[in-house]
Design a protein around this motif. Sequence first.
Motif, PDB file in Angstrom:
ATOM      1  N   PHE A  94       0.856  -1.187   0.000  1.00 26.14           N
ATOM      2  CA  PHE A  94       0.000   0.000   0.000  1.00 26.14           C
ATOM      3  C   PHE A  94       0.886   1.229   0.000  1.00 26.14           C
ATOM      4  CE2 PHE A  94       0.981  -0.200   4.452  1.00 26.14           C
ATOM      5  CZ  PHE A  94       1.002   1.123   4.857  1.00 26.14           C
ATOM      6  N   LEU A  95       0.370   2.288  -0.596  1.00 26.40           N
ATOM      7  CA  LEU A  95       1.040   3.587  -0.582  1.00 26.40           C
ATOM      8  C   LEU A  95       0.057   4.627  -0.094  1.00 26.40           C
ATOM      9  CD1 LEU A  95       2.860   3.664  -4.050  1.00 26.40           C
ATOM     10  CD2 LEU A  95       3.875   3.178  -1.825  1.00 26.40           C
ATOM     11  N   GLY A  96       0.578   5.672   0.542  1.00 28.43           N
ATOM     12  CA  GLY A  96      -0.254   6.801   0.888  1.00 28.43           C
ATOM     13  C   GLY A  96      -0.764   7.481  -0.368  1.00 28.43           C
ATOM     14  N   LYS A  97      -1.957   8.045  -0.294  1.00 31.76           N
ATOM     15  CA  LYS A  97      -2.589   8.659  -1.467  1.00 31.76           C
ATOM     16  C   LYS A  97      -1.702   9.668  -2.193  1.00 31.76           C
ATOM     17  CE  LYS A  97      -6.835  11.075  -2.734  1.00 31.76           C
ATOM     18  NZ  LYS A  97      -8.095  11.600  -2.195  1.00 31.76           N
ATOM     19  N   PRO A  98      -0.919  10.519  -1.490  1.00 36.64           N
ATOM     20  CA  PRO A  98      -0.098  11.492  -2.221  1.00 36.64           C
ATOM     21  C   PRO A  98       0.992  10.866  -3.086  1.00 36.64           C
ATOM     22  CG  PRO A  98      -0.259  12.086   0.111  1.00 36.64           C
ATOM     23  CD  PRO A  98      -0.849  10.716  -0.036  1.00 36.64           C
ATOM     24  N   PHE A  99       1.246   9.558  -2.928  1.00 39.10           N
ATOM     25  CA  PHE A  99       2.370   8.923  -3.612  1.00 39.10           C
ATOM     26  C   PHE A  99       1.935   7.943  -4.699  1.00 39.10           C
ATOM     27  CE2 PHE A  99       3.300   9.909   0.812  1.00 39.10           C
ATOM     28  CZ  PHE A  99       4.240  10.907   0.622  1.00 39.10           C
ATOM     29  N   LEU A 100       0.644   7.904  -4.986  1.00 41.48           N
ATOM     30  CA  LEU A 100       0.123   7.003  -6.008  1.00 41.48           C
ATOM     31  C   LEU A 100       0.452   7.517  -7.407  1.00 41.48           C
ATOM     32  CD1 LEU A 100      -3.405   6.285  -4.458  1.00 41.48           C
ATOM     33  CD2 LEU A 100      -1.388   4.800  -4.409  1.00 41.48           C
ATOM     34  N   SER A 101       0.542   6.604  -8.348  1.00 41.26           N
ATOM     35  CA  SER A 101       0.737   6.911  -9.782  1.00 41.26           C
ATOM     36  C   SER A 101       2.023   7.667 -10.080  1.00 41.26           C
ATOM     37  CB  SER A 101      -0.467   7.695 -10.321  1.00 41.26           C
ATOM     38  OG  SER A 101      -1.638   6.926 -10.220  1.00 41.26           O
ATOM     39  N   GLN A 102       3.078   7.391  -9.309  1.00 42.75           N
ATOM     40  CA  GLN A 102       4.365   8.043  -9.540  1.00 42.75           C
ATOM     41  C   GLN A 102       5.499   7.038  -9.738  1.00 42.75           C
ATOM     42  OE1 GLN A 102       5.078  11.410  -6.813  1.00 42.75           O
ATOM     43  NE2 GLN A 102       2.945  11.168  -6.179  1.00 42.75           N
ATOM     44  N   GLY A 103       5.156   5.754  -9.825  1.00 43.33           N
ATOM     45  CA  GLY A 103       6.159   4.713 -10.042  1.00 43.33           C
ATOM     46  C   GLY A 103       6.747   4.121  -8.775  1.00 43.33           C
ATOM     47  N   TYR A 104       6.373   4.661  -7.614  1.00 36.28           N
ATOM     48  CA  TYR A 104       6.931   4.159  -6.363  1.00 36.28           C
ATOM     49  C   TYR A 104       6.473   2.730  -6.051  1.00 36.28           C
ATOM     50  CZ  TYR A 104       8.042   9.083  -5.520  1.00 36.28           C
ATOM     51  OH  TYR A 104       8.516  10.362  -5.629  1.00 36.28           O
ATOM     52  N   GLY A 105       5.210   2.447  -6.309  1.00 36.63           N
ATOM     53  CA  GLY A 105       4.687   1.118  -6.021  1.00 36.63           C
ATOM     54  C   GLY A 105       5.327   0.048  -6.888  1.00 36.63           C
ATOM     55  N   THR A 106       5.485   0.343  -8.166  1.00 33.65           N
ATOM     56  CA  THR A 106       6.133  -0.612  -9.082  1.00 33.65           C
ATOM     57  C   THR A 106       7.567  -0.850  -8.644  1.00 33.65           C
ATOM     58  OG1 THR A 106       4.713   0.123 -10.902  1.00 33.65           O
ATOM     59  CG2 THR A 106       6.729  -1.048 -11.501  1.00 33.65           C
ATOM     60  N   ASP A 107       8.280   0.200  -8.308  1.00 30.85           N
ATOM     61  CA  ASP A 107       9.664   0.076  -7.864  1.00 30.85           C
ATOM     62  C   ASP A 107       9.745  -0.739  -6.575  1.00 30.85           C
ATOM     63  OD1 ASP A 107      12.440   0.691  -8.292  1.00 30.85           O
ATOM     64  OD2 ASP A 107      12.318   2.248  -6.747  1.00 30.85           O
ATOM     65  N   ALA A 108       8.869  -0.444  -5.624  1.00 33.21           N
ATOM     66  CA  ALA A 108       8.870  -1.176  -4.351  1.00 33.21           C
ATOM     67  C   ALA A 108       8.554  -2.656  -4.563  1.00 33.21           C
ATOM     68  CB  ALA A 108       7.860  -0.556  -3.380  1.00 33.21           C
ATOM     69  N   MET A 109       7.607  -2.961  -5.445  1.00 31.97           N
ATOM     70  CA  MET A 109       7.263  -4.361  -5.695  1.00 31.97           C
ATOM     71  C   MET A 109       8.427  -5.084  -6.360  1.00 31.97           C
ATOM     72  SD  MET A 109       5.112  -6.759  -5.137  1.00 31.97           S
ATOM     73  CE  MET A 109       3.573  -5.994  -4.643  1.00 31.97           C
ATOM     74  N   ARG A 110       9.134  -4.415  -7.251  1.00 35.67           N
ATOM     75  CA  ARG A 110      10.322  -5.036  -7.865  1.00 35.67           C
ATOM     76  C   ARG A 110      11.367  -5.379  -6.805  1.00 35.67           C
ATOM     77  NH1 ARG A 110       9.974  -1.227 -12.645  1.00 35.67           N
ATOM     78  NH2 ARG A 110       9.215  -2.580 -14.296  1.00 35.67           N
ATOM     79  N   VAL A 111      11.593  -4.458  -5.885  1.00 37.14           N
ATOM     80  CA  VAL A 111      12.568  -4.688  -4.818  1.00 37.14           C
ATOM     81  C   VAL A 111      12.106  -5.852  -3.939  1.00 37.14           C
ATOM     82  CG1 VAL A 111      13.696  -3.686  -2.782  1.00 37.14           C
ATOM     83  CG2 VAL A 111      13.339  -2.289  -4.836  1.00 37.14           C
ATOM     84  N   LEU A 112      10.830  -5.889  -3.601  1.00 40.81           N
ATOM     85  CA  LEU A 112      10.297  -6.967  -2.769  1.00 40.81           C
ATOM     86  C   LEU A 112      10.428  -8.320  -3.465  1.00 40.81           C
ATOM     87  CD1 LEU A 112       8.860  -7.852  -0.172  1.00 40.81           C
ATOM     88  CD2 LEU A 112       6.683  -7.362  -1.326  1.00 40.81           C
ATOM     89  N   VAL A 113      10.077  -8.393  -4.737  1.00 45.11           N
ATOM     90  CA  VAL A 113      10.187  -9.647  -5.490  1.00 45.11           C
ATOM     91  C   VAL A 113      11.654 -10.069  -5.602  1.00 45.11           C
ATOM     92  CG1 VAL A 113       9.828 -10.719  -7.752  1.00 45.11           C
ATOM     93  CG2 VAL A 113       8.006  -9.369  -6.713  1.00 45.11           C
ATOM     94  N   ASN A 114      12.551  -9.124  -5.831  1.00 48.18           N
ATOM     95  CA  ASN A 114      13.981  -9.441  -5.850  1.00 48.18           C
ATOM     96  C   ASN A 114      14.421 -10.046  -4.524  1.00 48.18           C
ATOM     97  OD1 ASN A 114      14.312  -8.484  -8.455  1.00 48.18           O
ATOM     98  ND2 ASN A 114      15.164  -6.529  -7.824  1.00 48.18           N
TER      99      ASN A 114
END
Length: 178
Positions: A94-114
Amino acid sequence: MFYGNFVRLREYHKDDLSLTWEYVNDWDVKKYLDPGVPFPWKFEEEEKWYQELSAKNPERYSFAIERISDEQYIGGCGINNLDWKNSVATVGIFLGKPFLSQGYGTDAMRVLVNFIFLEMNIHKTMLHVYAFNDRAIKSYQKVGFKIEGTLRSQVFREGKYHDEIIMGILKEEWRMSS
């Protein structure tokens, strides 16, 4: 700490709790998180959750997501269920609303999967996402997740039933995409 291009995953700090509580109680975040009745969480519940975090729990691992540019706490992700026998990790984010749609979630999920594939030697990573969460589905697909199945009319939200989608990525698929 584990680094991506824009975020790093780190341990939770006690001073993250007020923002965590604020983020997960925002309707634009909460409606995607829990299939149950979306009743607001009390701050005391957030504190209890924090107290129960432990690196020694063999089935759950939670990371705070921090923006690298300014060390701002922006959300959380982790392994919600770990099936060691079958080598399957079920993740969430989950991300806070101000941080949605900026690529942070995709980047975080890549790091988690790695982390899951490189450090834990897990064979498969999976997640559940509501069909109305188009932004998340596109993000997971960028990481390499594939739709594996649909639980029809699984969640009742905003007056109607919605499907829940199960997505997964195998270690050998991740190797090809990373």
